[in-house]
Design a protein around this motif. Structure first.
Motif, PDB file in Angstrom:
ATOM      1  N   ILE A 170       1.050  -1.280  -0.023  1.00  0.00           N
ATOM      2  CA  ILE A 170      -0.036  -0.010   0.080  1.00  0.00           C
ATOM      3  C   ILE A 170       0.844   1.139   0.059  1.00  0.00           C
ATOM      4  N   GLU A 171       1.954   1.121   0.844  1.00  0.00           N
ATOM      5  CA  GLU A 171       2.849   2.515   0.736  1.00  0.00           C
ATOM      6  C   GLU A 171       3.544   2.757  -0.480  1.00  0.00           C
ATOM      7  N   ARG A 172       3.961   1.497  -1.089  1.00  0.00           N
ATOM      8  CA  ARG A 172       4.667   1.654  -2.407  1.00  0.00           C
ATOM      9  C   ARG A 172       3.714   2.066  -3.364  1.00  0.00           C
ATOM     10  N   MET A 173       2.471   1.801  -3.377  1.00  0.00           N
ATOM     11  CA  MET A 173       1.508   2.388  -4.311  1.00  0.00           C
ATOM     12  C   MET A 173       0.991   3.877  -4.013  1.00  0.00           C
ATOM     13  N   ARG A 174       1.144   4.214  -2.663  1.00  0.00           N
ATOM     14  CA  ARG A 174       0.810   5.655  -2.296  1.00  0.00           C
ATOM     15  C   ARG A 174       1.935   6.318  -3.040  1.00  0.00           C
ATOM     16  N   ALA A 178       1.720   9.399  -5.784  1.00  0.00           N
ATOM     17  CA  ALA A 178       2.247  10.688  -5.520  1.00  0.00           C
ATOM     18  C   ALA A 178       3.149  11.186  -6.659  1.00  0.00           C
ATOM     19  N   ARG A 179       3.983  10.227  -6.980  1.00  0.00           N
ATOM     20  CA  ARG A 179       5.065  10.460  -8.074  1.00  0.00           C
ATOM     21  C   ARG A 179       4.392  10.858  -9.527  1.00  0.00           C
ATOM     22  N   GLU A 180       3.249  10.192  -9.792  1.00  0.00           N
ATOM     23  CA  GLU A 180       2.665  10.300 -10.813  1.00  0.00           C
ATOM     24  C   GLU A 180       1.729  11.557 -11.055  1.00  0.00           C
ATOM     25  N   ARG A 181       1.159  11.877  -9.792  1.00  0.00           N
ATOM     26  CA  ARG A 181       0.520  12.978  -9.626  1.00  0.00           C
ATOM     27  C   ARG A 181       1.693  14.074  -9.624  1.00  0.00           C
ATOM     28  N   TYR A 182       2.632  14.162  -9.126  1.00  0.00           N
ATOM     29  CA  TYR A 182       3.589  15.138  -9.366  1.00  0.00           C
ATOM     30  C   TYR A 182       3.999  15.464 -10.870  1.00  0.00           C
ATOM     31  N   THR A 183       4.268  14.328 -11.494  1.00  0.00           N
ATOM     32  CA  THR A 183       4.915  14.421 -12.812  1.00  0.00           C
ATOM     33  C   THR A 183       3.622  15.113 -13.483  1.00  0.00           C
ATOM     34  N   ARG A 184       2.479  14.881 -13.574  1.00  0.00           N
ATOM     35  CA  ARG A 184       1.251  15.117 -14.157  1.00  0.00           C
ATOM     36  C   ARG A 184       1.092  16.948 -13.895  1.00  0.00           C
ATOM     37  N   GLU A 185       1.236  17.369 -12.753  1.00  0.00           N
ATOM     38  CA  GLU A 185       1.157  18.750 -12.274  1.00  0.00           C
ATOM     39  C   GLU A 185       2.395  19.527 -12.774  1.00  0.00           C
ATOM     40  N   GLN A 186       3.493  18.674 -12.890  1.00  0.00           N
ATOM     41  CA  GLN A 186       4.670  19.464 -13.586  1.00  0.00           C
ATOM     42  C   GLN A 186       4.369  19.564 -15.105  1.00  0.00           C
TER      43      GLN A 186
END
Length: 378
Positions: A170-174, A178-186
């Motif tokens: 679960i932590e790995r998926m979180r 988060a990384r994918e969300r940050y990449t999308r936002e960037q």
């Protein structure tokens, strides 16, 4: 009780299932698949085909646990059934205890009540282990048996290890989300900055092209261009500080007129309600205000000792429109010019067109009068 050989074989099976689940959880990107696989591996490793396995996801906002995944449950339980998270429930008790909760015979249990779900399905014993989380537990992994004393200490240790693997997955998926969300936002930010830069450069080019050169010295050209570019920079700085969200009209007016208010003290008055503008509107309005203020200081009301300027705006909520007026008083007579320069075109044509509104530029006894009406949503 199982003999030593069968017990050893069971421990080997449990260790094998932990390894298999760890490999599956590492490669999977779907939480529901991971939870269901954990339930299946637990059932095989415990060697009780009729045991009921479930993952209870804690939902603090609703003060309950949702049966997020499970096997051997009647239809309508998984994904729908809930259990309270108070101390009267086994899962709630486990959450507070922060450790495994084992009830070898629920009919003799005095620490908590037996949930109606367990009563309806004939559960007689149970083991609850915590699924840890980064800031708070994700929930509880629960194994239920249909007869007393179905699970021993080795089973509890296996379930704790399995729950820890679930928590790690679960932590790995979180972190992955988060990384994918940050990449999308960037990516969105870069695209938006590129779009804004193109628009701004196009506007700067338009300003440069429209500054008249006929009969104008290089110094006059430079000062006119720098002044208009400065108005753009002022508006852009304001939008940057606001995170390129909507900006206050009063802030735009105040920043653009601040140099003139400082020079002419009480001769420039500003009045209007709180209203916010999109960045595009703020840029165009900044150019218009700069043009009006520059003209007033050189040729209009602010060029005379007693001249004044009133800037006022009002909002028509029914029409969704803003009307801004610039009125000069006690200035010199306005000289009529046959040639319409960029300033006039900016005020009468460019600004209202870009803002989807209308404008009127006229002269009165004391100087220029300008009215600009545009949409609040443009």
């Amino acid at each position: 009780m199982p003999d030593d050989r069968s017990k050893l074989d069971r421990l080997r099976l449990q260790r094998s299932k932990l390894a298999e689940f760890g490999s599956f959880a590492f490669s999977s990107i779907d939480l529901d698949d991971i939870l269901l696989e954990a339930c299946k591996d637990a059932l095989k490793a415990l060697e009780h085909e009729d045991a009921k396995i479930k993952v209870l996801e804690h939902r603090p906002d609703s003060s309950d646990f949702l049966v997020r995944s499970g096997i051997n449950w009647p239809e309508g339980v998984v994904g729908q059934e809930t259990i309270g998270d108070d101390l009267d429930s086994p899962a709630g008790y486990a959450l507070v205890s922060e450790g495994p909760v084992v009830s070898r015979d629920l009919s003799q249990e005095t620490r908590f009540r037996t949930p109606s779900l367990l009563k309806r399905t004939g559960v007689r014993c149970m083991v609850n282990v915590i699924i840890a989380g980064r800031d708070a537990p994700f929930g509880v992994f629960e194994v239920d048996g249909l007869s007393p004393n179905m699970f021993d200490e080795e089973d509890v240790d296996f379930l704790r290890s399995l729950a820890n693997l679930i928590a790690a997955a679960i932590e790995r998926m979180r972190l992955r989300e988060a990384r994918e969300r940050y990449t999308r936002e960037q990516r969105i930010l870069v695209e938006e900055l590129g779009h804004r830069a193109k628009n701004l450069f196009a506007l700067v080019q338009a300003v440069a092209n429209q500054v008249g050169t006929d009969g104008v010295s290089a110094e006059d050209f430079k000062q006119t261009f720098i002044g208009r570019l400065g108005a753009l920079v002022t508006a852009e700085n304001l939008m940057f500080e606001a995170g390129y969200s909507d900006v206050s009209l009063s802030d735009v007016v105040e920043l653009l007129l601040r140099p003139y208010q400082a020079d002419f003290e009480e001769r420039v008055s500003v009045d209007g309600p709180t209203v916010f503008l999109p960045s595009r509107s703020a840029r165009m309005l900044g150019l218009a205000l700069h043009e009006l203020a520059t003209n007033a200081s050189k040729h209009g009301a602010l060029s005379e000792p007693g001249g004044t300027v009133e800037v006022h705006w009002a909002v028509d909520d029914g029409q969704g429109q803003i009307t801004l007026s610039w009125t000069e008083h006690d200035g010199p007579p306005v000289k009529k010019s046959e040639r319409r320069g960029f300033g006039s075109r900016l005020l009468e044509q460019i600004c209202p067109t870009e803002l989807g509104g209308r404008a009127e530029l006229s002269s009165n006894v004391g100087g220029l009068a300008y009215t600009l009406t545009f949409s609040t949503n443009n």
